[in-house]
Enzyme design. Structure first.
Site, PDB file in Angstrom:
ATOM      1  N   TYR A  67       0.833  -1.208   0.000  1.00 22.52           N
ATOM      2  CA  TYR A  67       0.000   0.000   0.000  1.00 22.52           C
ATOM      3  C   TYR A  67       0.867   1.258   0.000  1.00 22.52           C
ATOM      4  O   TYR A  67       0.677   2.162  -0.819  1.00 22.52           O
ATOM      5  CB  TYR A  67      -0.913  -0.002   1.219  1.00 22.52           C
ATOM      6  N   LYS A 125       1.319   4.189  -3.034  1.00 22.89           N
ATOM      7  CA  LYS A 125       1.004   5.608  -2.868  1.00 22.89           C
ATOM      8  C   LYS A 125       2.226   6.487  -3.168  1.00 22.89           C
ATOM      9  O   LYS A 125       2.071   7.605  -3.681  1.00 22.89           O
ATOM     10  CB  LYS A 125       0.483   5.861  -1.454  1.00 22.89           C
TER      11      LYS A 125
END
Length: 244
Positions: free
Chosen positions: A167, A171
């Protein structure tokens, strides 16, 4: 900015921050298209907002499916002829709890990047022609403070020990894509920025956030509604500029 004639699209908007972003844009007078992978859920959420008198319409859009993206572009072009605001909100967090950084499976990495990065890029590429038809196009990429390489490298930072690697790295990649796209668009009427919504109480973190969903949508809405003198290629949380 006069919002009464603006057309916005928010991806991943059937619940949580995305749905609240739709609400706040619509409350500001923007005609907002609520997109979700499930058309039924998108329609259900849209009917609820329409019942509140808000200018919202539904569309089916799976950011990982090229035909779905193409169909959404065609639909919006036929209905509206352009797009003024694109909020790339769709995202997933599927890192396996308890596993070390090096132990997350390749399947987790691939699934995460397919939605969080490749889906975002695919949607942006597909809608850029419609955004160029706007007199003041705006792109907001929903990232996270967890994408900050600077803060992850600083033992004194609040996120130093918060390692959900697939994750987080997805990002970071969204942030890097934003910088590259901002360079391409630097002489156009389109502005693109990336944002951290805050540590929001959502289904993604089982409601363990620190702020309410309404506050989590504020930064996306703020950047979606900037005027011509607004920022380009930045990384923000409300009024704060975040370190890359």
């Amino acid at each position: 900015m006069n919002t009464s004639s603006k057309i916005a699209l928010v991806t991943g908007a059937t619940r949580g921050i995305g749905r609240e972003t739709v609400r706040q844009l619509a409350e500001a007078g923007v005609h907002t298209i609520l997109a979700g992978r499930s058309r039924e859920k998108a329609v259900e959420a849209t009917l609820d907002l329409q019942a509140q008198g808000l200018p919202v319409e539904a569309i089916a859009l799976d950011v990982t499916d090229a035909p779905s993206i193409a169909a959404a572009v065609k639909d919006i072009e036929q209905r509206h002829g352009r797009l003024d605001i694109l909020v790339n909100n769709a995202g997933i967090l599927v890192d396996e709890p308890g596993r070390k950084v090096s132990e997350q499976t390749l399947d987790v990495w691939r699934a995460t990047f397919e939605t969080n990065l490749f889906g975002l890029v695919a949607v942006t590429q597909a809608f850029l022609p419609l955004l160029h038809k706007s007199s003041a196009g705006r792109i907001v990429n929903v990232s996270s403070i967890l994408g900050s390489l600077t803060l992850h490298s600083d033992p004194a930072s609040p996120i130093y020990d918060f390692k959900v690697p697939a994750y987080n790295v997805s990002k970071s990649a969204v942030n890097a894509w934003t910088v590259q796209l901002a360079y391409e668009l630097r002489d156009s009427a389109i502005k693109v920025n990336t944002i951290h919504p805050g540590y929001v109480k959502t289904d993604m973190n089982a409601g363990e956030g620190e702020i309410e969903i309404a506050d989590g949508a504020r930064t996306s809405v703020k950047l979606a509604l900037i005027d011509a003198d607004g920022p380009q290629g930045g990384y923000y949380y409300l009024e704060q500029v975040l370190p890359w």
